[in-house]
Write a protein that holds these residues in place. Structure first.
Motif, PDB file in Angstrom:
ATOM      1  N   ARG A  62       0.660  -1.209   0.155  1.00  0.00           N
ATOM      2  CA  ARG A  62       0.083   0.051  -0.001  1.00  0.00           C
ATOM      3  C   ARG A  62       1.112   1.277  -0.196  1.00  0.00           C
ATOM      4  O   ARG A  62       2.055   1.161   0.124  1.00  0.00           O
ATOM      5  CB  ARG A  62      -1.051   0.087   1.205  1.00  0.00           C
ATOM      6  N   PRO A  63       0.391   2.246  -0.521  1.00  0.00           N
ATOM      7  CA  PRO A  63       1.331   3.409  -0.380  1.00  0.00           C
ATOM      8  C   PRO A  63       1.957   3.951   0.972  1.00  0.00           C
ATOM      9  O   PRO A  63       1.233   3.575   2.025  1.00  0.00           O
ATOM     10  CB  PRO A  63       0.034   4.796  -0.750  1.00  0.00           C
ATOM     11  N   TRP A  86      -1.878   7.761  11.819  1.00  0.00           N
ATOM     12  CA  TRP A  86      -1.964   7.499  10.475  1.00  0.00           C
ATOM     13  C   TRP A  86      -0.684   7.355   9.799  1.00  0.00           C
ATOM     14  O   TRP A  86      -0.550   6.055   9.151  1.00  0.00           O
ATOM     15  CB  TRP A  86      -2.880   8.555   9.757  1.00  0.00           C
ATOM     16  N   GLU A  94       1.425   8.812   0.198  1.00  0.00           N
ATOM     17  CA  GLU A  94       0.164   9.899   0.387  1.00  0.00           C
ATOM     18  C   GLU A  94       0.918  10.703   1.530  1.00  0.00           C
ATOM     19  O   GLU A  94       1.533  10.189   2.494  1.00  0.00           O
ATOM     20  CB  GLU A  94      -0.707   8.860   0.943  1.00  0.00           C
ATOM     21  N   VAL A  95       0.472  11.981   1.334  1.00  0.00           N
ATOM     22  CA  VAL A  95       0.887  13.088   2.203  1.00  0.00           C
ATOM     23  C   VAL A  95      -0.180  13.659   2.952  1.00  0.00           C
ATOM     24  O   VAL A  95      -1.021  14.058   2.238  1.00  0.00           O
ATOM     25  CB  VAL A  95       1.759  13.852   1.514  1.00  0.00           C
ATOM     26  N   ARG A  96      -0.051  13.813   4.079  1.00  0.00           N
ATOM     27  CA  ARG A  96      -0.917  14.537   5.042  1.00  0.00           C
ATOM     28  C   ARG A  96      -0.244  15.584   5.703  1.00  0.00           C
ATOM     29  O   ARG A  96       1.033  15.468   6.023  1.00  0.00           O
ATOM     30  CB  ARG A  96      -1.740  13.791   6.026  1.00  0.00           C
ATOM     31  N   ARG A 137       2.567   6.294   3.892  1.00  0.00           N
ATOM     32  CA  ARG A 137       1.904   7.301   4.326  1.00  0.00           C
ATOM     33  C   ARG A 137       3.016   8.447   5.207  1.00  0.00           C
ATOM     34  O   ARG A 137       3.486   8.073   5.930  1.00  0.00           O
ATOM     35  CB  ARG A 137       0.987   6.877   5.281  1.00  0.00           C
TER      36      ARG A 137
END
Lengths: 737, 532
Positions: free
Chosen positions: A396-397, A447, A424-426, A399
């Motif tokens: 999976r990507p 996360w 994925e970036v937050r 995070r």
């Protein structure tokens, strides 16, 4: 690219009419096709003549979407901008496009507030051509367009510079997309020599017929040449005769001249290749325009096409054309008399024609479809990076969470991480160095696989105490953090990597904190060489530059001393400063010592005849690459710096860096650029310029920065550190290559 | 920066049969990224909207509806919004650059540190502020209060100095000049600074002049600025629209000696080596270079390391003659460059092609120039150019320069064109002492006196006729000494014992004084002295 890309292309132009705008759609589509991109080209108007559409259909991976036959449009009127956007959105909904290439201000404006925003590659020429013509409304409009664009494609360097100066959001997004010259599908003919020619000299013009394009005076040329005893024939290709509101009769006179002028053959509109074939048979091309056009920010595709076809052009002398063809190009003309005189000259002096031909053909090479597709491939690779090998085997990507109060030095990296497949970036945006929403931080900690703390502030203190098992924690430390008290609160055993921007600061960090040296690594700041590498303006070798002179530890007084020493030897030296001023920062201006030093600096500026009038303060803004076009030397005279990006940006722009030996400078920059004191620095600058070595020195500097900390390499390192520890050896030695 | 979306699923993306994420998942993640980006853009758009005038005005009305006090203050608040918007719009726009400077300056007093000490000349007849090429500023400075402003200070200096006129010289935009790259798209900040200068001038009712002294391609980008100027003049080097010569300082050029016989100075860019030579000129230039070489003439150019005027003077001092640059002035261009005029003023001959502007400015001294074209015997022309001007010839040339191409005359003309009352030529105003005034002879003087000093009132209509021509009459009641006459005079210069029947009597006295030349032979003991 790891996967094929898809694109939507729409130019707010009628492809039934042969002009530059229509040719743009054709060439952009072909370039995308050559890069392996699947393209859907949306038509604006029903097809009346297929001469521009048929070549599109023949391109690999290209589908021409005819909304008038595919029941996408209402009625058969050419699409309005809102309607075109609606159709583009519906096409995107059925098959998402990675990029949407659009042209035309109204269309782009509409698209900027649609679901296509963020993926737009916008091409604009119909914007104000002067800073003085931008209204607040236009600025707002362009700001919104810029923010909705992945790239703003600028036809010329001039346009790009202007856009960046006026629209802050355009900085970093503006790239060059020059006119593309198609390859001829035929062999270039051999023309008989001009000297002693018994057949008429062949002149050619292609394009629109409009007053400023001088098309009406052109029709008089065969007659004027006949008066000089020269037999000439002028071929006019095109079918778009402009209506002139101020001169309603103009179009009638133009048509009459095309149809009836002696020596003029009007071919009307032709398919592009046919037009090119006819052009290639001519001796000289005409691209001579009214003086008002000298201020145009656009480069005529026709001029390039002439060159590619081996046809020298007569055109106006402008800085843009001088850059293209050379200052000594012999066929620059200012008026009708010049045109006639030039043609007489080429008829009688073969060497003149030969020189013009050489310059013309050489100038067109960089605008070939092959070269353009290559440049486009670079842009595509930048916008759509490959999936990193380090992430290839993940199920999976990855995070990645980024926590910081100030992302100005991380924004470009953030853009890159967001565009990397498999990541994925937050964000956890701290409202200040010490203030955050703890719930948000907890969510992120829960996360993310990887947490990056940009700036080693209380953010890293918090995250080191909330690290999840199996999580990776990285912090980037700049400089001021070493003097703050919270680093002792960091649970360093939870931190996987401490990233510093220079070996000096890595070592200083180790000394001051006592943290394990194997976790302290260096990833330098990046320089986007592609953005900064722009042609220099004339005389730059005499212009010193300083970027950011506040606070006074930046030592602008030493920069002034260098200038003074230089001007005593040569009055041509000047200093340009791009910076806010000390009084613009309340936390600086409230300090008495800062005020005193500032007053002393300006007193010298006004009182010292060696520097009076020789320093310009050019303001502050993101348009640093354009500003650096006027700078030949970038000074770094600070008492101390963690990295000081200014010299590196200067090097990328083709300027020569000149540094004083602040601590750690030699771990970042080649020692050849570092001088013991202002006197030595001034002597080195003067000797370089006086000996004519500035150009070669600047090129070497540019090569060095591209090898030392280029954007793509720095981005790759950051991707690597997400999953792997870097070698502590990166914290030793020098970054200079 | 966007918040992490609450509805983002933290769990795994749906896999395909082989355990890899499906295309749908990739599309969903792409859509998620786009949604986050749209949210960020919406936040920025909201910020922009909140800063906009529309929002501000709307808020003011809402507040006024809620509060009687705010209702009373509403007109003032609306006025402030309008002023702010007007200052941002200008006659173009407030730009991010200027907005940053103005909005973020917290200490406006501190910003005055940017301004130089005023180059005060309170007695100056004419005050000029502008974007000026260094050569022009140097030439004008002895005859006007000239402040050559830099881009970052220009608008503020206009306020501080109180100018008669603002001048924007396109040559100030050349590389190495104070406003270098003005008009180039790579230097939008310079155009914005020029706009601020124009705005500051217009707010104070100060006329703005655009002086174009560079090629059309160079000034094309200045058209938006040009449309706001009160007067556009085309000086040497520009396209012929409104030809105007800014003049030279005749006092700056005369020099002793005839120079070195085998040396010629090229008064501008060397056409023999420069790459921008027009096609039509190349043959002539090549032929000239060959002829110069054959004659053993070595060409030099002024040393660019030094200011232009001293460098050119030094080069002229060591040369026998000057070569015009450009060698040929195209019919569509304005000639009469400062280099050409300076060469002639220095007593050297000028070799060059036809220059209609020099012909117009110096109609009676064309013999001082050696004109060459494609058919000229260049060997003979070079030989002729090497012959220095004699004293009388120099005087004639200087006289014409004084009358037609000197700075005070040019500035006086500028003042007149703008309808200003300033009289820059006043520094050369002459009070003429006459015992027997011959009105006709006075009016025929090529340099007319500003007033005549007479011992007794004039008979008949003489006084009125002189007054009609702007010449005052002062009755000295027998004042005889120089001191007495100086006291009586209102002009800075007094001339006496002038052979008034010589139409150039006053002009030649002026030339001799300004240029430091020895007096020519005269039947009388004519004298010109300073009244102060």
């Amino acid at each position: 690219m790891t996967r094929p890309l898809t694109a939507l292309v729409y130019g707010d132009v009628n492809l039934n009419i042969l002009d530059g705008s229509a040719i743009w759609v054709q060439s952009m589509t072909e370039a995308l096709s050559r890069c392996g991109v699947s393209v859907r080209v949306l038509l604006k108007a029903p097809i009346e003549t297929p001469r521009l559409v048929d070549p599109l259909r023949s391109l690999t991976g290209v589908r021409v979407v005819d909304p008038f036959t595919e029941s996408l449009a209402v009625g058969r009127s050419p699409l309005s901008a809102p309607e075109a956007v609606r159709i583009l959105e519906s096409l995107d909904a059925s098959e998402p496009a990675d990029l949407v290439v659009v042209r035309g201000l109204r269309l782009v404006t509409a698209a900027s507030s649609s679901s296509l925003a963020g993926r737009l590659w916008t091409y604009l020429t119909d914007i104000p051509q002067s800073p003085l013509e931008f209204t607040p409304e236009a600025l707002e409009q362009l700001e919104a367009i810029a923010e909705a664009s992945r790239f703003m494609l600028c036809q010329t360097e001039e346009l790009r510079d202007l856009l960046e100066a006026m629209v802050p959001a355009a900085c970093g997004r503006s790239v060059l997309w020059s006119p593309v010259v198609p390859e001829p599908t035929f062999a270039l003919p051999t023309r008989p020599a001009l000297e002693g020619r018994t057949t008429p000299i062949q002149l050619v013009y292609t394009g629109k017929f409009a007053p400023l394009w001088n098309t009406l005076p052109m029709t008089r040329l065969p007659a004027l040449l006949a008066e000089q005893g020269i037999d000439a024939q002028l071929h006019m290709i095109g079918d778009k005769i402009h209506d002139v509101p101020d001169d309603p009769d103009w179009s009638r006179r133009m048509r009459e001249a095309l149809e009836a002028s002696p020596g003029v053959v009007w071919h009307g509109g032709m398919p592009r290749q046919a037009a090119m074939e006819l052009t290639a048979a001519a001796d000289l091309g005409l691209s001579w325009r009214a003086p008002q056009m000298d201020a145009s920010l656009e480069l005529s595709t026709k001029v390039l096409e002439f060159g590619a076809l081996g046809v020298p052009a007569l055109l106006n002398r402008t800085p843009m054309h001088e850059h293209l063809l050379g200052e000594d190009y012999p066929l620059f003309v200012a008026d009708e008399n010049d045109v006639v005189a030039a043609i007489v000259q080429v008829m009688t002096q073969p060497s003149v024609y030969a020189a013009a031909l050489t310059a013309a053909t050489a100038s067109a090479e960089a605008f070939s479809m092959v070269a353009s597709a290559d440049r486009l491939a670079g842009l595509l690779a930048r916008a759509f990076p490959s999936e990193p090998a380090a992430l290839a085997d993940r199920d999976r990507p990855l995070r990645v969470g980024v926590a910081s109060h100030d992302l100005k030095f991380f924004s470009r990296l953030l853009d890159h991480l967001r565009s990397v497949p498999g990541v994925e970036v937050r964000l956890d945006p701290w409202s200040s160095l010490t203030t955050h929403d703890e719930e948000v931080s907890k969510d992120l900690a829960e996360w993310a696989d990887v947490i990056i703390c940009e700036w080693a502030g209380p953010n890293i203190v918090w995250y080191s105490r909330h690290k999840r098992p199996g999580q990776r924690l990285i912090v980037r430390l700049h400089r001021f953090e070493l003097d703050a008290g919270w680093l002792s609160d960091v649970r360093i055993d939870a931190v996987d990597q401490v990233v510093c921007v220079s070996p000096f600061y890595a070592q200083l960090t180790a000394e001051r904190t006592g943290w394990p040296v194997d976790r302290i690594v260096v990833i330098p700041n990046w320089v986007d060489v592609a953005q900064f590498a722009r042609p220099k303006l004339p005389g730059v070798e005499f212009t010193l530059g300083m970027i950011g002179i506040s606070p006074m530890r930046k030592r602008p007084d030493l920069g002034l001393e260098v200038l003074s020493l230089l001007r005593r030897r040569d009055r041509r030296y000047r200093l340009a400063v791009k910076s806010k001023l000390p009084w613009d920062y309340w936390w600086i201006w409230r300090k008495p010592e800062e005020r005193a030093d500032t007053e002393a600096l300006f007193a010298r500026l006004h009182d010292d005849p060696s520097v009076r009038g020789a320093v310009s303060f050019d303001g502050f803004g993101g348009d640093v690459p354009a500003w650096l076009r006027r700078v030949g030397w970038v000074l770094s005279t600070s008492d101390d710096e963690s990295f000081h990006l200014a010299p590196a940006e200067g090097m990328a722009s083709g300027a020569v860096p000149a540094l004083l030996p602040w601590p750690g400078a030699d771990t970042i920059y080649d020692t050849r650029w570092i001088h013991a004191d202002p006197t030595t620095m001034a002597a080195a600058i003067h000797d370089t310029v006086a000996s004519g070595a500035w150009d070669a020195t600047a090129r070497e500097a540019q090569r060095q920065v591209a090898a030392s900390f280029p954007l793509d390499a720095v981005c790759d390192e950051w991707v690597r550190v997400l999953v792997d520890n870097l070698s502590p050896e990166t914290a030793r030695g020098t970054l200079a290559r | 920066m966007s918040e992490p979306l609450a509805d983002t699923a933290p769990g795994d993306a749906p896999d395909d049969a082989e355990g890899r994420p499906s295309t749908d998942s990739a599309r969903l993640r792409s859509q998620l990224r786009q949604a986050e980006a749209r949210a960020e853009r919406a936040e920025r758009a909201l910020e922009r909207m909140e800063r906009s005038a529309k929002y501000t005005v709307g808020s003011l009305f809402v507040e006024a509806a809620r509060s009687p006090r705010r209702l009373v203050l509403l007109p003032r608040d609306l006025w402030r919004v309008w002023r702010l918007r007007k200052s941002r719009r200008g006659s173009g726009a407030s730009t991010p650059v200027t907005r940053t400077r103005r909005d973020e300056v917290l200490d406006l007093d501190a910003a005055r540190l940017l301004l130089p000490r005023a180059s005060a000349r309170p007695d100056a007849a004419f005050t000029i502020v502008g974007a000026l090429n260094e050569e022009l500023a140097t030439a004008w400075s002895p005859y006007a209060a000239v402040t050559s402003a830099l881009p970052h200070e220009a608008a503020e200096i206009v306020s501080a100095v109180g100018a008669d006129v603002v001048v924007i010289d396109s040559a100030a935009a050349l590389p190495g000049q104070p406003w270098s790259f003005l008009g180039d798209p790579a230097a939008a900040d310079r155009q914005i600074a020029a706009q601020r200068l124009v705005d500051a001038a217009r707010e104070r009712g100060i006329p703005v002049v655009l002086l174009r002294t560079t090629s059309p391609a160079h000034t094309a980008f200045l058209e938006p600025l040009a449309s706001q100027c009160d007067l556009i003049l085309d000086g040497p080097g520009s396209s012929r629209g409104t030809p105007w010569n800014p003049g030279i300082d005749p006092a700056a050029w005369p020099m002793a000696g005839a120079g070195v016989g085998d040396r010629a100075v090229i008064v501008g860019t060397d056409p023999l080596t420069h790459s921008r030579v027009p096609l039509a000129d190349r043959s002539l230039i090549q032929a000239l270079a060959h002829a110069l070489h054959g004659a053993g003439i070595h060409t030099i150019t002024p040393d660019p390391r030094y200011p232009v005027v001293p460098a050119r003077r030094a080069a002229l001092a060591s040369s026998a003659f000057g070569i015009a640059s450009p060698l040929r002035v195209a019919p569509t261009m304005v000639g009469g460059s400062a280099g050409s005029l300076g060469t002639l003023a220095s007593g050297r001959r000028l070799l060059g092609s036809t220059d209609v502007d020099l012909d117009r400015l110096l109609p009676r001294s064309s013999w001082a120039r050696v004109t060459v074209d494609a058919d000229t015997d260049l060997v003979a022309a070079i030989a002729a150019a090497r012959v220095p001007l004699g004293d009388d010839e120099r005087r004639l040339v200087l006289r014409e320069i004084l009358l037609n191409a000197s700075v005070p005359v040019a500035l006086d003309d500028l003042s007149h064109r703008l309808g200003l009352r300033a009289h820059p030529k006043a520094c050369w105003d002459v009070s003429l002492v006459l015992t027997d005034p011959d009105v006709d002879a006075i009016l025929l003087q090529s340099w007319r006196p500003r007033e005549v000093l007479v011992s007794a009132p004039l008979a008949g209509r003489a006084h009125a006729v002189l007054a009609e021509h702007g010449i005052g009459v002062v009755v000295t009641h027998g004042a005889g000494t120089r001191d007495d006459l100086s006291l009586a005079a209102s002009c800075p210069l007094v001339a006496a014992q002038v052979e008034i029947t010589d139409p150039h009597a006053i002009a030649d006295l002026l030339v001799e004084r300004i240029a430091g030349m020895s007096a020519r032979a005269r039947p009388s003991d004519a004298a010109l002295w300073s009244a102060s």
